[in-house]
Design a protein around this motif. Structure first.
Motif, mmCIF file in Angstrom:
data_model
loop_
_atom_site.group_PDB
_atom_site.id
_atom_site.type_symbol
_atom_site.label_atom_id
_atom_site.label_comp_id
_atom_site.label_asym_id
_atom_site.label_seq_id
_atom_site.Cartn_x
_atom_site.Cartn_y
_atom_site.Cartn_z
ATOM 1 N N TYR A 94 6.637 18.156 8.945
ATOM 2 C CA TYR A 94 7.403 17.926 7.714
ATOM 3 C C TYR A 94 7.188 18.999 6.650
ATOM 4 O O TYR A 94 6.073 19.507 6.487
ATOM 5 C CB TYR A 94 6.995 16.586 7.084
ATOM 6 C CG TYR A 94 7.493 15.375 7.828
ATOM 7 C CD1 TYR A 94 8.742 14.831 7.542
ATOM 8 C CD2 TYR A 94 6.716 14.767 8.810
ATOM 9 C CE1 TYR A 94 9.202 13.712 8.216
ATOM 10 C CE2 TYR A 94 7.170 13.642 9.490
ATOM 11 C CZ TYR A 94 8.413 13.125 9.185
ATOM 12 O OH TYR A 94 8.866 12.016 9.853
ATOM 13 N N HIS B 113 6.204 8.774 -3.544
ATOM 14 C CA HIS B 113 6.790 8.215 -2.317
ATOM 15 C C HIS B 113 7.372 6.831 -2.581
ATOM 16 O O HIS B 113 8.505 6.534 -2.179
ATOM 17 C CB HIS B 113 5.707 8.138 -1.228
ATOM 18 C CG HIS B 113 6.077 7.282 -0.052
ATOM 19 N ND1 HIS B 113 6.949 7.699 0.936
ATOM 20 C CD2 HIS B 113 5.712 6.005 0.282
ATOM 21 C CE1 HIS B 113 7.093 6.723 1.833
ATOM 22 N NE2 HIS B 113 6.354 5.684 1.458
ATOM 23 N N LYS B 117 11.137 5.372 -2.073
ATOM 24 C CA LYS B 117 11.276 4.246 -1.139
ATOM 25 C C LYS B 117 11.904 3.033 -1.845
ATOM 26 O O LYS B 117 12.763 2.356 -1.284
ATOM 27 C CB LYS B 117 9.890 3.911 -0.593
ATOM 28 C CG LYS B 117 9.889 3.076 0.662
ATOM 29 C CD LYS B 117 10.301 3.841 1.899
ATOM 30 C CE LYS B 117 10.586 2.866 3.030
ATOM 31 N NZ LYS B 117 10.977 3.526 4.276
ATOM 32 N N ALA B 137 12.831 -3.589 6.527
ATOM 33 C CA ALA B 137 11.899 -3.177 7.572
ATOM 34 C C ALA B 137 11.915 -4.246 8.659
ATOM 35 O O ALA B 137 12.054 -5.426 8.341
ATOM 36 C CB ALA B 137 10.497 -3.033 6.965
ATOM 37 N N ASP B 140 14.254 -0.100 8.117
ATOM 38 C CA ASP B 140 14.453 0.614 6.859
ATOM 39 C C ASP B 140 14.567 2.113 7.107
ATOM 40 O O ASP B 140 14.119 2.634 8.136
ATOM 41 C CB ASP B 140 13.308 0.301 5.882
ATOM 42 C CG ASP B 140 11.939 0.514 6.494
ATOM 43 O OD1 ASP B 140 11.733 0.170 7.695
ATOM 44 O OD2 ASP B 140 11.055 1.044 5.804
ATOM 45 N N ARG B 142 13.833 5.883 7.117
ATOM 46 C CA ARG B 142 12.620 6.709 7.093
ATOM 47 C C ARG B 142 12.854 7.883 6.149
ATOM 48 O O ARG B 142 13.760 8.678 6.374
ATOM 49 C CB ARG B 142 12.280 7.192 8.497
ATOM 50 C CG ARG B 142 11.100 8.139 8.552
ATOM 51 C CD ARG B 142 10.760 8.562 9.971
ATOM 52 N NE ARG B 142 9.922 7.607 10.653
ATOM 53 C CZ ARG B 142 8.585 7.599 10.585
ATOM 54 N NH1 ARG B 142 7.946 8.522 9.889
ATOM 55 N NH2 ARG B 142 7.889 6.693 11.233
ATOM 56 N N ASP B 145 7.079 11.469 6.197
ATOM 57 C CA ASP B 145 5.938 11.216 7.084
ATOM 58 C C ASP B 145 5.239 9.895 6.763
ATOM 59 O O ASP B 145 4.567 9.326 7.605
ATOM 60 C CB ASP B 145 4.944 12.384 7.026
ATOM 61 C CG ASP B 145 4.493 12.672 5.604
ATOM 62 O OD1 ASP B 145 5.218 12.317 4.641
ATOM 63 O OD2 ASP B 145 3.413 13.266 5.429
ATOM 64 N N TRP B 146 5.361 9.427 5.555
ATOM 65 C CA TRP B 146 4.739 8.143 5.180
ATOM 66 C C TRP B 146 5.685 6.973 5.407
ATOM 67 O O TRP B 146 5.443 5.874 4.968
ATOM 68 C CB TRP B 146 4.274 8.182 3.715
ATOM 69 C CG TRP B 146 3.099 9.072 3.498
ATOM 70 C CD1 TRP B 146 2.294 9.616 4.467
ATOM 71 C CD2 TRP B 146 2.569 9.517 2.245
ATOM 72 N NE1 TRP B 146 1.312 10.365 3.890
ATOM 73 C CE2 TRP B 146 1.451 10.323 2.531
ATOM 74 C CE3 TRP B 146 2.934 9.318 0.918
ATOM 75 C CZ2 TRP B 146 0.688 10.932 1.535
ATOM 76 C CZ3 TRP B 146 2.181 9.916 -0.079
ATOM 77 C CH2 TRP B 146 1.069 10.711 0.228
ATOM 78 N N HIS B 147 6.731 7.249 6.069
ATOM 79 C CA HIS B 147 7.816 6.327 6.395
ATOM 80 C C HIS B 147 8.553 5.843 5.127
ATOM 81 O O HIS B 147 9.325 6.503 4.580
ATOM 82 C CB HIS B 147 7.354 5.094 7.175
ATOM 83 C CG HIS B 147 8.501 4.418 7.876
ATOM 84 N ND1 HIS B 147 8.408 3.974 9.166
ATOM 85 C CD2 HIS B 147 9.759 4.120 7.465
ATOM 86 C CE1 HIS B 147 9.564 3.424 9.525
ATOM 87 N NE2 HIS B 147 10.401 3.517 8.510
#
Lengths: 147, 147
Positions: A94, B113, B117, B137, B140, B142, B145-147
């Motif tokens: 990433y 993040h 989100k 979820a 959800d 993406r 990297d932390w979703h």
């Protein structure tokens, strides 16, 4: 003073993500297709969104190692004088984008709107860098009555 | 202390948007399908996201006229003690959602993040209230990297 903060991870090389933010051509791929001007320190980028108006951004910093910074010099009253900060960092597959829109005077309702709208444009940037196709205005996602 | 702020406009009646936030069944339609507990003042909602963990929310306020408020009592360290505030207001064909996640101690990367989100979950809430189908979820979006 209050800030809008966001973070996305883009599956693309850092220089591609950097170029999508650091050039007028790049910005036209994910924010508004009506982007002109010169992306050089001390120069101005001019973004328009049809009848809705737009923003004039003075470029404060351009560092291909991973940093872009703008000052808003024209646009909606709440935006003028605010700064927009981009940091790019490579982690695994990433390119991490850390975004800040700093210096709002008050957490007005318009700031709430811009926060959500920024998120949708960052997701457009992610899509643009990953696939070559973002959702710049006038094809941006409508998130409510203020578009 | 720093806040996450968002705003979306939902083309649906105010009571439908309110119910999507004020009931466990509603929340399961746009945030995480693993939502249980009792949505009543003083009671707890329990949200889980598979292996990633989740949040326990104490319900502080439930006002069908347009206000819901939760306190985070368990979850990631940065979330504990923060408050999540929802206001709903009717304007024209839209129910306006004003959202605040208040009381973050520091603007850490994880907060950036969570801000993005939250925007994607608010857009999921909008979709859910407008079409009956959100993106809770584990389906959800993406965003990195932390979703």
């Amino acid at each position: 003073m209050v800030d809008i903060l966001h973070r996305v991870g883009v599956v693309a090389p850092i220089d591609e993500v950097y170029n999508a933010v650091a050039t007028a051509e790049g910005i036209a791929g994910w924010w508004t297709n009506d982007t002109v001007g010169t992306s050089a320190v001390g120069e101005k980028l001019v973004l328009r969104f049809g009848d809705v108006g737009g923003f004039d951004l003075e470029v404060l910093e351009l560092d291909p190692a991973g940093h872009v910074r703008w000052r808003v010099v024209d646009g909606p009253a709440e935006w003028i004088g605010t700064e927009i900060d981009w940091r790019f960092d490579r982690r695994g597959e990433y390119t991490i984008v850390l975004f800040g829109h700093h210096g709002w005077q008050e957490p007005v309702e318009f700031m709430h709107h811009c926060s959500t709208k920024w998120a949708s444009f960052l997701l457009s940037l992610k899509e643009f860098a990953e696939t070559g196709r973002g959702r710049p205005a006038p094809n941006d996602l409508r998130i409510g009555d203020w578009h």
